[in-house]
Motif scaffolding. Structure first.
Motif, PDB file in Angstrom:
ATOM      1  N   GLU A 103      -9.627  10.095  -1.502  1.00  0.00           N
ATOM      2  CA  GLU A 103     -10.229  10.851  -0.461  1.00  0.00           C
ATOM      3  C   GLU A 103      -9.778   9.650   0.870  1.00  0.00           C
ATOM      4  OE1 GLU A 103     -14.158  13.209  -1.497  1.00  0.00           O
ATOM      5  OE2 GLU A 103     -13.616  11.935  -2.963  1.00  0.00           O
ATOM      6  N   SER A 104      -8.933   9.302   0.531  1.00  0.00           N
ATOM      7  CA  SER A 104      -8.121   8.380   1.536  1.00  0.00           C
ATOM      8  C   SER A 104      -6.944   8.876   2.125  1.00  0.00           C
ATOM      9  CB  SER A 104      -8.606   7.083   1.359  1.00  0.00           C
ATOM     10  OG  SER A 104      -9.304   6.427   0.100  1.00  0.00           O
ATOM     11  N   PHE A 105      -8.147   9.637   3.877  1.00  0.00           N
ATOM     12  CA  PHE A 105      -6.630   9.816   4.700  1.00  0.00           C
ATOM     13  C   PHE A 105      -6.146   8.756   5.820  1.00  0.00           C
ATOM     14  CE2 PHE A 105      -5.391  12.054   8.440  1.00  0.00           C
ATOM     15  CZ  PHE A 105      -5.185  12.825   7.711  1.00  0.00           C
ATOM     16  N   VAL A 106      -4.804   8.555   6.174  1.00  0.00           N
ATOM     17  CA  VAL A 106      -4.314   7.119   6.541  1.00  0.00           C
ATOM     18  C   VAL A 106      -4.339   8.175   7.793  1.00  0.00           C
ATOM     19  CG1 VAL A 106      -2.479   6.608   7.097  1.00  0.00           C
ATOM     20  CG2 VAL A 106      -3.514   6.224   4.631  1.00  0.00           C
ATOM     21  N   VAL A 107      -5.409   7.469   8.845  1.00  0.00           N
ATOM     22  CA  VAL A 107      -4.829   7.589  10.436  1.00  0.00           C
ATOM     23  C   VAL A 107      -4.102   6.970  11.555  1.00  0.00           C
ATOM     24  CG1 VAL A 107      -6.939   8.442  10.289  1.00  0.00           C
ATOM     25  CG2 VAL A 107      -7.253   6.322  11.165  1.00  0.00           C
ATOM     26  N   GLY A 108      -3.903   5.918  10.198  1.00  0.00           N
ATOM     27  CA  GLY A 108      -2.893   4.870  11.618  1.00  0.00           C
ATOM     28  C   GLY A 108      -2.313   3.648  11.194  1.00  0.00           C
ATOM     29  N   LEU A 109      -1.084   3.145  11.485  1.00  0.00           N
ATOM     30  CA  LEU A 109      -0.516   1.523  11.189  1.00  0.00           C
ATOM     31  C   LEU A 109      -0.497   0.478  11.809  1.00  0.00           C
ATOM     32  CD1 LEU A 109       3.414   3.318  10.556  1.00  0.00           C
ATOM     33  CD2 LEU A 109       0.826   3.063   8.367  1.00  0.00           C
ATOM     34  N   PHE A 151       1.697  28.022   5.112  1.00  0.00           N
ATOM     35  CA  PHE A 151       1.527  26.710   4.417  1.00  0.00           C
ATOM     36  C   PHE A 151       0.189  26.929   3.699  1.00  0.00           C
ATOM     37  CE2 PHE A 151       3.820  25.393   7.914  1.00  0.00           C
ATOM     38  CZ  PHE A 151       4.900  24.556   7.415  1.00  0.00           C
ATOM     39  N   GLY A 152      -0.800  26.631   3.432  1.00  0.00           N
ATOM     40  CA  GLY A 152      -1.965  26.584   2.710  1.00  0.00           C
ATOM     41  C   GLY A 152      -1.528  26.523   1.733  1.00  0.00           C
ATOM     42  N   ASN A 153      -1.668  27.069   0.925  1.00  0.00           N
ATOM     43  CA  ASN A 153      -1.677  27.578  -0.723  1.00  0.00           C
ATOM     44  C   ASN A 153      -0.093  27.633  -1.220  1.00  0.00           C
ATOM     45  OD1 ASN A 153      -0.687  29.669   0.199  1.00  0.00           O
ATOM     46  ND2 ASN A 153      -2.244  30.644  -1.827  1.00  0.00           N
ATOM     47  N   ASN A 154       0.715  27.437  -0.090  1.00  0.00           N
ATOM     48  CA  ASN A 154       2.409  26.650  -0.300  1.00  0.00           C
ATOM     49  C   ASN A 154       2.776  25.822   0.219  1.00  0.00           C
ATOM     50  OD1 ASN A 154       5.056  27.904  -0.633  1.00  0.00           O
ATOM     51  ND2 ASN A 154       4.670  28.580   1.430  1.00  0.00           N
ATOM     52  N   ASN A 155       3.924  25.068   0.083  1.00  0.00           N
ATOM     53  CA  ASN A 155       4.043  23.949  -0.007  1.00  0.00           C
ATOM     54  C   ASN A 155       3.277  22.850   0.265  1.00  0.00           C
ATOM     55  OD1 ASN A 155       7.002  25.586   0.009  1.00  0.00           O
ATOM     56  ND2 ASN A 155       6.841  26.414   2.634  1.00  0.00           N
ATOM     57  N   SER A 156       2.599  22.413  -0.199  1.00  0.00           N
ATOM     58  CA  SER A 156       2.107  21.624  -0.022  1.00  0.00           C
ATOM     59  C   SER A 156       0.471  20.981  -1.541  1.00  0.00           C
ATOM     60  CB  SER A 156       1.173  21.000   1.296  1.00  0.00           C
ATOM     61  OG  SER A 156       0.213  22.116   1.180  1.00  0.00           O
ATOM     62  N   GLY A 157       0.064  19.274  -1.311  1.00  0.00           N
ATOM     63  CA  GLY A 157      -0.978  19.388  -2.090  1.00  0.00           C
ATOM     64  C   GLY A 157      -1.663  18.210  -1.719  1.00  0.00           C
ATOM     65  N   CYS A 158      -2.633  18.276  -2.507  1.00  0.00           N
ATOM     66  CA  CYS A 158      -3.796  18.251  -2.268  1.00  0.00           C
ATOM     67  C   CYS A 158      -4.555  16.981  -3.447  1.00  0.00           C
ATOM     68  CB  CYS A 158      -4.530  18.552  -0.798  1.00  0.00           C
ATOM     69  SG  CYS A 158      -6.364  17.856  -0.372  1.00  0.00           S
ATOM     70  N   GLY A 159      -4.331  15.933  -3.640  1.00  0.00           N
ATOM     71  CA  GLY A 159      -5.598  15.397  -4.687  1.00  0.00           C
ATOM     72  C   GLY A 159      -4.661  14.645  -5.814  1.00  0.00           C
ATOM     73  N   VAL A 160      -4.961  13.521  -6.070  1.00  0.00           N
ATOM     74  CA  VAL A 160      -4.687  12.519  -7.030  1.00  0.00           C
ATOM     75  C   VAL A 160      -3.505  12.963  -7.847  1.00  0.00           C
ATOM     76  CG1 VAL A 160      -5.120  10.289  -8.481  1.00  0.00           C
ATOM     77  CG2 VAL A 160      -6.639  10.688  -6.462  1.00  0.00           C
ATOM     78  N   GLY A 203      -6.660  13.019  -0.651  1.00  0.00           N
ATOM     79  CA  GLY A 203      -7.119  14.053  -2.097  1.00  0.00           C
ATOM     80  C   GLY A 203      -8.294  13.673  -2.509  1.00  0.00           C
ATOM     81  N   ARG A 204      -8.894  14.719  -3.558  1.00  0.00           N
ATOM     82  CA  ARG A 204     -10.205  14.001  -4.738  1.00  0.00           C
ATOM     83  C   ARG A 204      -9.202  13.650  -6.084  1.00  0.00           C
ATOM     84  NH1 ARG A 204     -13.052  17.523  -7.868  1.00  0.00           N
ATOM     85  NH2 ARG A 204     -12.403  19.435  -7.591  1.00  0.00           N
ATOM     86  N   ARG A 205      -9.525  13.371  -7.104  1.00  0.00           N
ATOM     87  CA  ARG A 205      -9.014  12.883  -8.477  1.00  0.00           C
ATOM     88  C   ARG A 205      -9.837  14.688  -8.651  1.00  0.00           C
ATOM     89  NH1 ARG A 205      -7.102   8.988 -11.468  1.00  0.00           N
ATOM     90  NH2 ARG A 205      -7.538   7.415 -10.067  1.00  0.00           N
ATOM     91  N   VAL A 221       0.964  -1.059  -0.148  1.00  0.00           N
ATOM     92  CA  VAL A 221      -0.436   0.236   0.174  1.00  0.00           C
ATOM     93  C   VAL A 221       1.125   1.243  -0.141  1.00  0.00           C
ATOM     94  CG1 VAL A 221      -0.392   0.132   2.346  1.00  0.00           C
ATOM     95  CG2 VAL A 221      -1.874   1.358   1.108  1.00  0.00           C
ATOM     96  N   VAL A 222       0.482   2.309  -1.315  1.00  0.00           N
ATOM     97  CA  VAL A 222       1.346   3.542  -0.896  1.00  0.00           C
ATOM     98  C   VAL A 222       0.453   4.337  -0.767  1.00  0.00           C
ATOM     99  CG1 VAL A 222       2.633   4.811  -2.639  1.00  0.00           C
ATOM    100  CG2 VAL A 222       3.065   2.717  -2.808  1.00  0.00           C
ATOM    101  N   VAL A 223       1.296   5.037   0.418  1.00  0.00           N
ATOM    102  CA  VAL A 223       0.263   6.025   1.213  1.00  0.00           C
ATOM    103  C   VAL A 223       0.639   7.565   0.313  1.00  0.00           C
ATOM    104  CG1 VAL A 223      -0.173   7.320   2.651  1.00  0.00           C
ATOM    105  CG2 VAL A 223       0.104   4.771   3.198  1.00  0.00           C
ATOM    106  N   GLY A 224      -0.242   8.048  -0.250  1.00  0.00           N
ATOM    107  CA  GLY A 224       0.579   9.322  -1.186  1.00  0.00           C
ATOM    108  C   GLY A 224       0.443   8.380  -3.009  1.00  0.00           C
ATOM    109  N   THR A 225       0.210  10.201  -3.667  1.00  0.00           N
ATOM    110  CA  THR A 225       0.286   9.893  -5.099  1.00  0.00           C
ATOM    111  C   THR A 225       1.208  10.546  -5.547  1.00  0.00           C
ATOM    112  OG1 THR A 225      -2.150  11.259  -5.279  1.00  0.00           O
ATOM    113  CG2 THR A 225      -1.985   8.523  -4.936  1.00  0.00           C
ATOM    114  N   GLY A 226       2.020  11.677  -5.038  1.00  0.00           N
ATOM    115  CA  GLY A 226       2.944  12.709  -5.500  1.00  0.00           C
ATOM    116  C   GLY A 226       3.782  12.174  -6.311  1.00  0.00           C
ATOM    117  N   ALA A 227       4.821  12.830  -6.120  1.00  0.00           N
ATOM    118  CA  ALA A 227       6.461  12.733  -6.878  1.00  0.00           C
ATOM    119  C   ALA A 227       7.096  11.566  -5.704  1.00  0.00           C
ATOM    120  CB  ALA A 227       6.959  13.766  -6.151  1.00  0.00           C
ATOM    121  N   GLY A 228       7.058  11.477  -4.742  1.00  0.00           N
ATOM    122  CA  GLY A 228       7.682  10.344  -4.122  1.00  0.00           C
ATOM    123  C   GLY A 228       6.381   8.613  -4.427  1.00  0.00           C
ATOM    124  N   GLY A 229       4.992   8.914  -3.874  1.00  0.00           N
ATOM    125  CA  GLY A 229       4.822   7.739  -4.521  1.00  0.00           C
ATOM    126  C   GLY A 229       4.388   7.169  -5.825  1.00  0.00           C
ATOM    127  N   ALA A 230       3.680   7.691  -7.012  1.00  0.00           N
ATOM    128  CA  ALA A 230       3.438   7.804  -8.003  1.00  0.00           C
ATOM    129  C   ALA A 230       4.572   7.073  -8.792  1.00  0.00           C
ATOM    130  CB  ALA A 230       2.991   8.876  -8.930  1.00  0.00           C
TER     131      ALA A 230
END
Length: 515
Positions: free
Chosen positions: A227-233, A67-76, A33-35, A5-14
């Motif tokens: 839209e699947s937020f991981v909260v634990g392992l 933060f907010g509209n800087n330094n982060s992303g939310c979505g596929v 985030g959403r698609r 299972v890969v948590v996150g779909t950005g530059a590391g996960g994809a």
């Protein structure tokens, strides 16, 4: 039960997801985030709000970060949905900061380890750039596409740099200067020079993960759950056995033989700290870094149209080790920085102008009338891993009932000296280019270093392949594992690390004996 299972779909996960699926593994990616379809990517700054991680992150320290509209992303696609696609390679000495300067940390791998993966990513994304590239080692292959056209800011920077003796070059950008067939996706068109890259690319010309690695991963059989937020392992002894995540207001469990955390330099350590995991070294959340990112703006006689063209069209790496320069004062700091031209969207420019200069009301409106004649340059420079910069958990709870992350950040003396040197250089360049009304906007860029990799379990969280020292089956592959900030934008290096770690993981998996 899935293989990974890969948590996150950005530059590391994809890239990782694509590689594992291509090897025939059963893999699932969970994205908070959403698609976002391409139709979401309007030429409108307000419309871009959904691309950013807007959950509150608390900022502390002498120089609290935004933060907010800087330094982060939310979505596929993560932060690559809104990154500007600036993709220079790190140079060999970037990985040897402590060896070179006696401060900071060396990486437990070298440029040579990543060079073939840099080339692979550049080819797959379709990076447009100059061949040969003027700085760094000679390369076996050039960029796959010719550079994108220079916009006004780039042309002005080239003029100013030439006058003060600095070399420039068209920059490497993961945006197509000609169409490219993309496996798993189809034909991606050439860049339209719309200039709203940070609002998302509306045609798919930018090499974001949603039009590159993720379609390929899905074509290979990977599943992506937005839209699947991981909260634990979940664990069994010293081995990770899966994850817990929230989706549709319900708690779900997913069993997996391996868990890859690729959630970024805040959410990855936050998850580990929430459950006291993988932290025998005490380094989870520590060593927070943000690139020195000072911007300089000025007005010109020319009509600059600052919102047009690829935002970062020009680069100079003559300042990579600025001690070699003798005309801008002492370079009394470790590391170095790159210099780049920058485009800017109108609302972003207005916001930065107001905050940096304290201009409001009619005076601000008057200055904004000159927007069509402004141009900017900025630097992207090293930051040392200071003990006073770290992430912890606050007593405030978010909407899910989890402690909010709190980031303590203050520039160190090394970063202050670097910023002063960079401002001298940029002011000289902009003066030579004919700028007037020059003003600066100090800022920190990117999130780096909160679960660093190393060779010693006592001082690092993961090994050079991203494997947790403490928990079997747990891997981390995002910007949190960087031991030093590097003097370049991080996206290309994150992707290269992801592919390298995936190959090494698959090689180990092939040698395992299963009953």
């Amino acid at each position: 039960m899935v293989d990974a299972v890969v948590v996150g779909t950005g530059a590391g996960g994809a890239p990782l997801l694509s590689r594992l699926a291509g090897a025939g593994l059963r893999v699932v990616a969970l994205e908070a985030g959403r698609r976002h379809p391409l139709t979401d990517m309007a030429t409108d700054e307000k419309a871009q709000a959904g691309l950013f991680w807007t959950d509150e992150r608390l900022s502390a320290g002498a120089d609290p970060l935004g933060f907010g509209n800087n330094n982060s992303g939310c979505g596929v696609g993560g932060s690559t949905l809104h990154y500007t696609a600036y993709t220079p390679r790190a140079q060999p000495d970037d990985f040897r900061l402590r060896t070179e300067f006696g401060v900071g940390e060396d990486w437990p791998l070298s440029y040579a380890d990543l060079a073939p993966y840099y080339a692979e990513v550049e080819g797959f994304l379709g990076v447009s750039g100059p061949t040969p590239y003027p700085w760094g080692p000679a390369r076996d292959q050039g960029y796959p596409h010719l550079p994108l056209p220079l916009n006004s800011a780039a042309q002005l920077m080239a003029r100013g740099c030439e006058a003060v003796g600095l070399r420039t070059s068209p920059a490497a950008n993961a945006a197509l200067s000609r169409p490219q067939a993309q496996e798993g996706y189809g034909l991606r068109p050439a860049c339209t020079h719309r200039g709203f890259c940070q609002a998302g690319c509306s045609v798919g010309a930018k090499g974001s993960m949603d039009v590159t690695y993720l379609p390929l991963a899905e074509a290979r059989g990977a599943q992506i759950r937005p839209e699947s937020f991981v909260v634990g392992l979940t664990r069994a002894g010293d081995r990770v056995t899966g994850v817990e995540y929230l989706r549709g207001g319900q708690l779900h469990w997913l069993r997996a033989r391996h868990v890859f955390l690729c959630a970024g330099g805040i959410e990855t350590p936050r998850l580990l700290l929430l459950h006291g995991l993988a932290n025998s070294s005490g380094q989870v959340g520590r060593n927070f870094m943000a690139h020195v990112g000072l911007q300089l703006w000025g007005e010109f006689d020319e009509d600059t149209r600052p919102h047009k063209g690829i935002p970062g069209a020009l680069i100079s790496e003559d300042t990579h080790r600025p001690a070699r320069l003798d005309s801008f004062g002492p370079a009394d700091f470790a590391g170095g920085y790159l210099l780049q031209s920058i485009g800017v969207m109108p609302v972003t420019y207005a916001s930065q102008l107001a905050r940096a200069t304290g201009t409001w009301g009619p005076a601000l409106l008057e200055r904004l009338c000159g927007y069509g004649h402004v141009a900017g340059i900025n630097v992207l420079g090293d930051c040392l891993p200071h003990p006073h910069n770290f992430l912890d958990l606050s007593d405030e709870l978010d909407r899910r009932g989890l402690p909010k992350p709190r980031i303590h950040f203050s520039w160190g003396e090394n970063e202050r000296r670097m910023t002063a040197h960079a401002e001298r250089v940029m002011r000289a360049v902009w003066e030579a280019a004919g700028a007037r009304g020059v003003w600066s906007y100090p800022r920190g860029a990117h999130i780096i270093g909160t679960a660093r990799m190393g060779l010693d379990p006592a001082t690092s969280v993961v090994d050079p392949d991203g494997r947790s020292w403490d928990l079997e089956g747990l891997h981390i592959l995002d910007n949190s594992i960087f031991p030093s900030a590097l003097s370049v934008n991080p996206a290309l290096t994150i992707m290269a690390l992801s592919l390298r770690a995936a190959d090494r993981f698959l090689a180990r998996l092939a040698t395992e004996v299963h009953p």
